[in-house]
Design a protein around this motif. Structure first.
Motif, short mmCIF file in Angstrom:
data_model
loop_
_atom_site.label_atom_id
_atom_site.label_comp_id
_atom_site.label_asym_id
_atom_site.label_seq_id
_atom_site.Cartn_x
_atom_site.Cartn_y
_atom_site.Cartn_z
N TYR A 160 96.11 4.90 -5.70
CA TYR A 160 96.30 4.65 -7.13
C TYR A 160 96.35 6.01 -7.81
O TYR A 160 95.40 6.79 -7.68
CB TYR A 160 95.16 3.82 -7.71
CG TYR A 160 94.98 2.46 -7.08
CD1 TYR A 160 95.55 1.33 -7.64
CD2 TYR A 160 94.20 2.31 -5.92
CE1 TYR A 160 95.38 0.07 -7.06
CE2 TYR A 160 94.02 1.06 -5.34
CZ TYR A 160 94.60 -0.04 -5.92
OH TYR A 160 94.42 -1.29 -5.34
N LEU A 161 97.43 6.28 -8.53
CA LEU A 161 97.57 7.57 -9.20
C LEU A 161 97.71 7.38 -10.71
O LEU A 161 98.51 6.57 -11.17
CB LEU A 161 98.80 8.31 -8.67
CG LEU A 161 98.63 8.99 -7.32
CD1 LEU A 161 98.85 7.99 -6.20
CD2 LEU A 161 99.59 10.14 -7.17
N THR A 162 96.94 8.17 -11.44
CA THR A 162 97.00 8.16 -12.89
C THR A 162 97.31 9.57 -13.37
O THR A 162 96.63 10.52 -12.98
CB THR A 162 95.68 7.68 -13.50
OG1 THR A 162 95.36 6.38 -12.98
CG2 THR A 162 95.78 7.61 -15.01
N ALA A 213 100.99 7.95 -17.16
CA ALA A 213 101.72 7.14 -16.17
C ALA A 213 100.74 6.66 -15.11
O ALA A 213 99.68 7.25 -14.89
CB ALA A 213 102.84 7.95 -15.52
N PHE A 214 101.12 5.56 -14.44
CA PHE A 214 100.30 4.99 -13.38
C PHE A 214 101.21 4.58 -12.23
O PHE A 214 102.30 4.05 -12.44
CB PHE A 214 99.53 3.77 -13.88
CG PHE A 214 98.73 3.09 -12.80
CD1 PHE A 214 97.52 3.61 -12.37
CD2 PHE A 214 99.19 1.92 -12.22
CE1 PHE A 214 96.79 2.99 -11.37
CE2 PHE A 214 98.46 1.29 -11.23
CZ PHE A 214 97.26 1.82 -10.80
N LEU A 215 100.76 4.84 -11.00
CA LEU A 215 101.52 4.49 -9.80
C LEU A 215 100.60 3.84 -8.78
O LEU A 215 99.48 4.30 -8.56
CB LEU A 215 102.19 5.73 -9.21
CG LEU A 215 103.06 5.54 -7.96
CD1 LEU A 215 104.22 6.53 -7.97
CD2 LEU A 215 102.24 5.72 -6.67
N TYR A 216 101.09 2.78 -8.17
CA TYR A 216 100.36 2.10 -7.10
C TYR A 216 101.17 2.15 -5.82
O TYR A 216 102.32 1.72 -5.79
CB TYR A 216 100.07 0.65 -7.48
CG TYR A 216 99.52 -0.18 -6.35
CD1 TYR A 216 98.40 0.24 -5.62
CD2 TYR A 216 100.10 -1.40 -6.02
CE1 TYR A 216 97.89 -0.53 -4.58
CE2 TYR A 216 99.59 -2.18 -4.98
CZ TYR A 216 98.49 -1.75 -4.27
OH TYR A 216 97.99 -2.50 -3.24
N PHE A 272 104.99 0.99 -6.86
CA PHE A 272 105.23 0.45 -8.19
C PHE A 272 104.68 1.45 -9.22
O PHE A 272 103.57 1.97 -9.05
CB PHE A 272 104.52 -0.90 -8.37
CG PHE A 272 104.84 -1.90 -7.31
CD1 PHE A 272 105.86 -2.82 -7.48
CD2 PHE A 272 104.12 -1.93 -6.11
CE1 PHE A 272 106.16 -3.76 -6.49
CE2 PHE A 272 104.40 -2.86 -5.11
CZ PHE A 272 105.43 -3.78 -5.31
N SER A 273 105.44 1.72 -10.27
CA SER A 273 105.01 2.72 -11.25
C SER A 273 105.45 2.34 -12.65
O SER A 273 106.41 1.59 -12.85
CB SER A 273 105.57 4.10 -10.88
OG SER A 273 106.99 4.08 -10.93
N MET A 274 104.74 2.90 -13.63
CA MET A 274 105.11 2.72 -15.04
C MET A 274 104.46 3.83 -15.85
O MET A 274 103.50 4.47 -15.41
CB MET A 274 104.65 1.35 -15.55
CG MET A 274 103.14 1.18 -15.57
SD MET A 274 102.62 -0.41 -16.24
CE MET A 274 103.31 -1.52 -15.02
N ASN A 280 107.09 12.27 -15.99
CA ASN A 280 108.26 11.42 -15.83
C ASN A 280 108.43 10.95 -14.40
O ASN A 280 108.75 9.79 -14.14
CB ASN A 280 109.52 12.16 -16.29
CG ASN A 280 109.62 12.28 -17.80
OD1 ASN A 280 108.70 11.91 -18.52
ND2 ASN A 280 110.72 12.82 -18.27
N SER A 281 108.25 11.86 -13.46
CA SER A 281 108.43 11.50 -12.06
C SER A 281 107.42 10.45 -11.62
O SER A 281 107.74 9.54 -10.87
CB SER A 281 108.32 12.74 -11.17
OG SER A 281 108.47 12.40 -9.82
N MET A 282 106.18 10.58 -12.09
CA MET A 282 105.16 9.58 -11.73
C MET A 282 105.53 8.23 -12.32
O MET A 282 105.44 7.19 -11.63
CB MET A 282 103.80 10.03 -12.25
CG MET A 282 102.66 9.14 -11.80
SD MET A 282 102.37 9.21 -10.01
CE MET A 282 101.77 10.90 -9.85
#
Length: 424
Positions: A414-416, A379-382, A362-364, A28-30
């Motif tokens: 980039y985080l996945t 989730a993915f975060l840039y 930016f995340s989703m 959720n946090s990501m």
């Protein structure tokens, strides 16, 4: 440990946020870009706002685990023939959270996270950057047991203990750079360092629900002085000094979060989070050896490179986060976030081990309710870093290559994340 190992420790969260934090430690946090303090709903509540554990379903225990893969593109330093690129890195970051059923008005939980970590390598052909930052690697693990106390149906407090273990490796080698004709690197010296530490801190939390659809929250994580202790090997022109014992103390700074969330029709939640991180604790970087630098022809050079205290003069930073959660009718919860993040590091004290800059995040992500008790998601975060232009002659260290000028660009992260949660 010596100065640059300490710098990795204090820079451990540059992977994601300004400074050395990785605040995103759950699915959720990501997905929400860490705008996840007032409206926390799962086992990760223990980590992000333990006071909210009092408002979770009293008939259930909660458990969640997952893995984040952090992909770090190369940092590019541009300055004519002295330009270079850092290595691309891929770092796994696991997490685990648990919240137990309440015992009267008390409730407890525990989290195991990796709140910081950095691997930055400048290898051949980036020989001029290798001279000061061949490898900087840090691993950080935090065990965070917490407890909440329910004061009333709409007010709760929480507190926890932070147990941190970190270890790091630092290598630098100017041999190749020194061998280049007309090189700006006048000496062939190197270092190879390792160290680790166990440290303790605490966290506090307050949760208040003025109405059923509004949450207010304040959380605080204490400053922790990290005293890294280990060994260092220094060499000059191929001659290696006997191993030194070394240590240095640097701050893992306090952080204050103030958050508010509003939910409409039990379907749509919007959360705003303001975070203040007290990086100004990091004023200078000084270290100690277990003996004076050995007497040799390069003694003054080694002292200047590895022993003299360095001014850092970091500043307190503000981060603004906004997150949205949407519960759909098909068992899917969609999440998205945006954040504006400041760097604490002034350009006057920047180094190749930490070319940090302001960022937009930016995340989703989504969570799918597989059964009544089981959910999973991704989730993915840039993390988009701004470019840095250096003014010639403006660096605090007149001997640094960065004092000549140049610029940093690329970088970021980039985080996945994938995660699974169970309630029982």
């Amino acid at each position: 440990m010596v100065k640059d190992l300490a710098l990795i420790v204090v820079a451990s969260s540059v992977v994601i946020a300004g400074g050395y934090k990785i605040p995103e430690q759950s699915l959720n946090s990501m997905a929400l870009g860490a705008a996840y303090v007032a409206h926390t709903t799962g086992a990760d509540t223990n980590y992000y706002n333990p006071a909210n554990m009092s408002f979770m379903d009293e008939s259930k225990s909660y458990v969640e685990g997952g893995l984040t893969l952090a992909h770090l593109p190369e940092n590019v330093y541009s300055y004519g023939p002295l330009s270079g690129e850092s290595e691309v890195e891929d770092l796994p970051i696991p997490f685990f959270h648990y919240v137990a059923k309440p015992i009267g008005d008390f409730r407890w939980g525990v989290s195991m996270v990796a709140p910081g970590g950095l691997t930055k390598r400048w290898e051949t052909p980036s020989i001029f950057q290798k001279a000061s930052a061949e490898e900087f690697t840090l691993k950080v693990i935090e065990l965070n047991p917490s407890m909440s106390y329910k004061i009333s149906d709409n007010l709760s407090i929480g507190a926890g203990l932070r147990l941190i273990y970190s270890e790091g490796v630092v290598k630098s080698d100017s041999t190749e750079a020194n061998a280049v004709p007309s090189s700006p690197i006048p000496y062939a010296i190197s270092r190879d360092m390792e160290g680790d530490t166990f440290e303790f801190g605490y966290n506090l939390a307050l949760a208040y629900k003025p109405t059923s659809d509004i949450n207010l929250a304040v959380t605080y994580r204490s400053n922790i002085d990290l005293t890294e202790e280990g060994t260092a090997t220094l060499s000059y022109d191929g001659t290696v000094d006997p191993e030194y014992g070394a240590d240095v103390t640097v701050p893992l700074p306090a952080a204050l979060n103030i958050a508010i969330s509003k939910t409409w029709n039990d379907k749509f939640t919007l959360e705003f989070n303001y975070e203040r991180t007290y990086w100004s604790e990091y004023e200078t970087l000084d270290f100690n050896y277990d003996r004076a630098i050995d007497d040799n022809p390069y003694r003054d050079v080694l002292i200047g490179a590895f022993d003299l205290p360095k001014a850092k003069n970091w500043k307190d930073t503000d981060t603004f986060r906004l997150g949205a959660t949407i519960k759909m009718d098909n068992k899917i919860t969609a999440m998205m976030g945006f954040a504006i993040d400041e760097t604490p590091a002034p350009v006057e004290t920047l180094g190749f081990e930490l070319p940090d800059s302001d960022a937009k995040i930016f995340s989703m992500g989504f969570r799918y309710q597989q059964t009544e008790n089981l959910s999973w998601g991704a989730a993915f975060l840039y993390d988009s870093k701004e470019s840095i232009s250096l003014v010639p002659g403006a660096h605090d260290d007149s001997t640094s290559l960065l004092n000549a000028g140049g610029s940093f660009h690329e970088g970021g992260a980039y985080l996945t994340t994938v995660g699974i949660a169970y309630e029982y």
